[in-house]
Design a protein around this motif. Sequence first.
Motif, short mmCIF file in Angstrom:
data_model
loop_
_atom_site.label_atom_id
_atom_site.label_comp_id
_atom_site.label_asym_id
_atom_site.label_seq_id
_atom_site.Cartn_x
_atom_site.Cartn_y
_atom_site.Cartn_z
N VAL A 61 0.69 -1.60 0.53
CA VAL A 61 0.12 -0.19 0.31
C VAL A 61 1.20 1.76 -0.06
O VAL A 61 1.36 1.44 1.31
N GLY A 62 0.96 1.88 -1.43
CA GLY A 62 1.35 3.03 -0.99
C GLY A 62 0.89 4.72 -1.05
O GLY A 62 -0.36 4.41 -1.66
N LYS A 63 1.56 5.71 -0.96
CA LYS A 63 1.43 6.95 -0.98
C LYS A 63 1.15 7.97 -2.01
O LYS A 63 0.69 8.16 -3.14
N ASN A 64 3.07 7.96 -1.42
CA ASN A 64 3.07 9.34 -2.16
C ASN A 64 4.22 9.33 -3.59
O ASN A 64 4.41 9.11 -4.67
N LYS A 65 5.29 7.95 -3.11
CA LYS A 65 5.94 7.99 -3.96
C LYS A 65 6.41 6.67 -4.71
O LYS A 65 5.22 5.90 -3.83
N PRO A 66 6.46 6.43 -5.19
CA PRO A 66 6.86 4.90 -6.14
C PRO A 66 7.01 4.04 -5.35
O PRO A 66 8.11 4.37 -4.56
N VAL A 67 6.71 2.73 -5.16
CA VAL A 67 6.98 2.04 -4.30
C VAL A 67 7.23 0.20 -5.25
O VAL A 67 7.15 0.00 -6.42
N ILE A 68 8.58 -0.47 -5.53
CA ILE A 68 9.27 -0.83 -6.23
C ILE A 68 9.83 -2.47 -5.04
O ILE A 68 10.99 -2.58 -4.55
N ILE A 69 8.89 -3.52 -5.09
CA ILE A 69 9.56 -5.06 -4.50
C ILE A 69 9.70 -5.33 -5.48
O ILE A 69 9.32 -5.91 -6.74
N SER A 70 11.52 -5.96 -4.85
CA SER A 70 11.77 -7.15 -6.34
C SER A 70 12.14 -8.20 -5.51
O SER A 70 13.12 -8.88 -4.36
N GLY A 71 12.24 -9.87 -5.67
CA GLY A 71 12.41 -10.86 -5.91
C GLY A 71 11.44 -11.10 -4.05
O GLY A 71 12.60 -11.79 -3.55
N LEU A 72 10.34 -10.62 -3.68
CA LEU A 72 10.25 -10.39 -2.40
C LEU A 72 8.88 -11.43 -2.40
O LEU A 72 7.88 -11.71 -3.32
N GLU A 73 8.64 -11.90 -1.10
CA GLU A 73 7.47 -12.71 -1.01
C GLU A 73 7.01 -12.91 0.11
O GLU A 73 7.45 -13.00 1.10
#
Length: 349
Positions: free
Chosen positions: A307-319
């Motif tokens: 759940v993001g708000k203002n900025k881009p959120v990048i998630i990589s290789g997570l579970e």
Amino acid sequence: MLCALIMAGGKGERFWPLSTEEKPKQFLKLLGEKTMIQMTVNRLKDLIPIERIFVVTGERYTSLVKEQLPKLPEKNIIVEPIGKNTAPCITLSAFKIEKQYKDATIAVLPSDHLIRNEEEFRNVIAAADSFIEENQDSIVTLGMKPDRPETGYGYIKTDKTNSIVKGLKVKSVEMFVEKPDIEKAEEYLKNGNFLWNGGMFVWKAKNILRLTEKYIKNTYDILKEIACSVEEEYMDKLKNNYALVDSVSIDYAIMEKVKDIYVIPSEFGWDDVGTWYSVERYRDKDENNNVCVGNIININSKNNIVVGKNKPVIISGLEDIFVVESDDVILIGKKDDIKDIKEIKGLYS
């Protein structure tokens, strides 16, 4: 005369850091484009006109109520100076509603629940209203048929079916049961005579006032004096005397003591939206089972809540993780730890 009372004073701490004391979960868009309280009011409008919908809330939230419910008459916002649990705020509201609508029936509803089949929900409320008109000293509660052994809800143990109203069964309540452990919850599911307690009640205003006078007379006397004051003195008396009422839930003060109480077993897609797991259940997911709210970029990641708000959120290789961004905090953890958010908030504070 059917009225609705929406309780909107909760803190929603399990949705921290997005839900805060300044803007708790009932004022957030957790499940779509409308806030929880807007969803609650909208599902009622085909049954109860806006002039007979009331909201009881904390003093600090009145501006949010006005902003999010601009068509709600200002006189229908009932202010609680400080939180004293549900019995006092319901009694205060019953005095106010009865003053505007003599012989009112009140449907008391939380502001932060999900109802997926809104037409069926209105059918159940209408059936409860009809039952109360014929049984004015009774209380009707709504019990949800469980589909899993849930340990996060209280339960209602039912007795025999007493009548059929508008095609719906109305059963006697044998007892209210606190949140069980998993073994008890599985037993309740198999038994078939247990329903989830959604905290929704329908009663005559005069009846709940009578029962308050009987079981918590101190609270009744204080609130009656406030309610009977002239308009110019009302707010001063409310602010000066409300702290003296008993801090007690309506369940403990009254529901567990009265005998003339009934339940309508209901199936309208209910959820109390108590944690981020609820958002995971009802928000759309991408092809990798991720729930993404905001500007989210997933790279080789699955089964996450972001759940993001203002900025881009990048998630990589997570579970199996969750990420929640607010104006002040970014909270990241394992989904298994969602149940501990209230404690995590306490450590941060």
